[in-house]
Design a protein around this motif. Structure first.
Motif, PDB file in Angstrom:
ATOM      1  N   LEU A   1      -9.925  -4.494   0.407  1.00  0.00           N
ATOM      2  CA  LEU A   1      -8.547  -4.462  -0.074  1.00  0.00           C
ATOM      3  C   LEU A   1      -8.103  -3.041  -0.405  1.00  0.00           C
ATOM      4  O   LEU A   1      -6.989  -2.633  -0.060  1.00  0.00           O
ATOM      5  N   ARG A   2      -8.970  -2.292  -1.037  1.00  0.00           N
ATOM      6  CA  ARG A   2      -8.657  -0.900  -1.400  1.00  0.00           C
ATOM      7  C   ARG A   2      -8.272  -0.092  -0.159  1.00  0.00           C
ATOM      8  O   ARG A   2      -7.283   0.640  -0.155  1.00  0.00           O
ATOM      9  N   GLU A   3      -9.049  -0.250   0.915  1.00  0.00           N
ATOM     10  CA  GLU A   3      -8.785   0.477   2.156  1.00  0.00           C
ATOM     11  C   GLU A   3      -7.512  -0.037   2.822  1.00  0.00           C
ATOM     12  O   GLU A   3      -6.738   0.737   3.391  1.00  0.00           O
ATOM     13  N   ALA A   4      -7.271  -1.351   2.744  1.00  0.00           N
ATOM     14  CA  ALA A   4      -6.054  -1.917   3.332  1.00  0.00           C
ATOM     15  C   ALA A   4      -4.806  -1.363   2.661  1.00  0.00           C
ATOM     16  O   ALA A   4      -3.806  -1.082   3.319  1.00  0.00           O
ATOM     17  N   LYS A   5      -4.867  -1.206   1.334  1.00  0.00           N
ATOM     18  CA  LYS A   5      -3.729  -0.629   0.602  1.00  0.00           C
ATOM     19  C   LYS A   5      -3.461   0.794   1.068  1.00  0.00           C
ATOM     20  O   LYS A   5      -2.314   1.193   1.253  1.00  0.00           O
TER      21      LYS A   5
ATOM     22  N   SER B   1      -0.036   0.854   6.898  1.00  0.00           N
ATOM     23  CA  SER B   1       0.723   1.097   8.133  1.00  0.00           C
ATOM     24  C   SER B   1      -0.163   0.942   9.362  1.00  0.00           C
ATOM     25  O   SER B   1       0.238   0.325  10.358  1.00  0.00           O
ATOM     26  N   ALA B   2      -1.368   1.480   9.304  1.00  0.00           N
ATOM     27  CA  ALA B   2      -2.292   1.382  10.438  1.00  0.00           C
ATOM     28  C   ALA B   2      -2.732  -0.067  10.653  1.00  0.00           C
ATOM     29  O   ALA B   2      -2.869  -0.516  11.798  1.00  0.00           O
ATOM     30  N   VAL B   3      -2.934  -0.810   9.569  1.00  0.00           N
ATOM     31  CA  VAL B   3      -3.335  -2.217   9.677  1.00  0.00           C
ATOM     32  C   VAL B   3      -2.227  -3.027  10.345  1.00  0.00           C
ATOM     33  O   VAL B   3      -2.477  -3.855  11.227  1.00  0.00           O
TER      34      VAL B   3
ATOM     35  N   THR C   1      -6.856  -8.215  11.376  1.00  0.00           N
ATOM     36  CA  THR C   1      -7.742  -7.559  10.418  1.00  0.00           C
ATOM     37  C   THR C   1      -8.000  -8.502   9.254  1.00  0.00           C
ATOM     38  O   THR C   1      -7.066  -9.054   8.677  1.00  0.00           O
ATOM     39  N   THR C   2      -9.268  -8.692   8.915  1.00  0.00           N
ATOM     40  CA  THR C   2      -9.629  -9.469   7.733  1.00  0.00           C
ATOM     41  C   THR C   2      -9.731  -8.516   6.556  1.00  0.00           C
ATOM     42  O   THR C   2     -10.392  -7.482   6.639  1.00  0.00           O
ATOM     43  N   ILE C   3      -9.066  -8.889   5.471  1.00  0.00           N
ATOM     44  CA  ILE C   3      -9.124  -8.090   4.254  1.00  0.00           C
ATOM     45  C   ILE C   3     -10.040  -8.811   3.276  1.00  0.00           C
ATOM     46  O   ILE C   3      -9.866 -10.007   3.017  1.00  0.00           O
ATOM     47  N   THR C   4     -11.025  -8.087   2.756  1.00  0.00           N
ATOM     48  CA  THR C   4     -11.971  -8.689   1.826  1.00  0.00           C
ATOM     49  C   THR C   4     -11.675  -8.227   0.403  1.00  0.00           C
ATOM     50  O   THR C   4     -11.145  -7.148   0.184  1.00  0.00           O
ATOM     51  N   LYS C   5     -12.018  -9.102  -0.517  1.00  0.00           N
ATOM     52  CA  LYS C   5     -11.852  -8.808  -1.939  1.00  0.00           C
ATOM     53  C   LYS C   5     -13.172  -9.156  -2.597  1.00  0.00           C
ATOM     54  O   LYS C   5     -13.620 -10.298  -2.513  1.00  0.00           O
ATOM     55  N   ARG C   6     -13.820  -8.175  -3.186  1.00  0.00           N
ATOM     56  CA  ARG C   6     -15.154  -8.341  -3.776  1.00  0.00           C
ATOM     57  C   ARG C   6     -16.152  -8.885  -2.751  1.00  0.00           C
ATOM     58  O   ARG C   6     -16.966  -9.746  -3.057  1.00  0.00           O
ATOM     59  N   GLY C   7     -16.027  -8.436  -1.512  1.00  0.00           N
ATOM     60  CA  GLY C   7     -16.969  -8.818  -0.469  1.00  0.00           C
ATOM     61  C   GLY C   7     -16.691 -10.144   0.217  1.00  0.00           C
ATOM     62  O   GLY C   7     -17.387 -10.520   1.144  1.00  0.00           O
ATOM     63  N   ARG C   8     -15.669 -10.863  -0.217  1.00  0.00           N
ATOM     64  CA  ARG C   8     -15.342 -12.162   0.389  1.00  0.00           C
ATOM     65  C   ARG C   8     -14.017 -12.076   1.136  1.00  0.00           C
ATOM     66  O   ARG C   8     -13.089 -11.422   0.670  1.00  0.00           O
ATOM     67  N   PRO C   9     -13.897 -12.758   2.278  1.00  0.00           N
ATOM     68  CA  PRO C   9     -12.621 -12.754   2.999  1.00  0.00           C
ATOM     69  C   PRO C   9     -11.504 -13.302   2.100  1.00  0.00           C
ATOM     70  O   PRO C   9     -11.655 -14.348   1.480  1.00  0.00           O
TER      71      PRO C   9
END
Length: 82
Positions: free
Chosen positions: A6-10, A14-16, A26-34
């Protein structure tokens, strides 16, 4: 399918979004979970329109003849103690 935190997605939203527009989800994970998947609007529309509404499924059922239904036993009458 690409997977990012999530941090990287934020930081690279724009690139995502651009990748999704090109057909790369693109799958966004939060604390290692999708947690979410970013897809293009066109793909979302395609997926959404592919599933019929529940009401449409009910209306598509052919009418039933009462003889097609299983026979029911009469209801039991419960006696109350006086």
């Amino acid at each position: 399918m690409k997977e990012i935190q999530l941090r990287e997605a934020k930081a690279t939203l724009s690139a995502v979004v651009e990748a999704a527009e090109k057909g790369e989800p693109t799958t966004i994970t939060k604390r290692g979970r999708p947690a979410a998947v970013i897809i293009s609007h066109a793909e979302w529309t395609r997926l959404k329109t592919g599933v019929p509404a529940f009401a449409d499924l009910l209306l598509a059922v052919p009418p039933l003849d009462p003889e097609d239904l299983p026979k029911r036993r009469p209801a039991r009458i419960l006696r109350q103690n006086k």
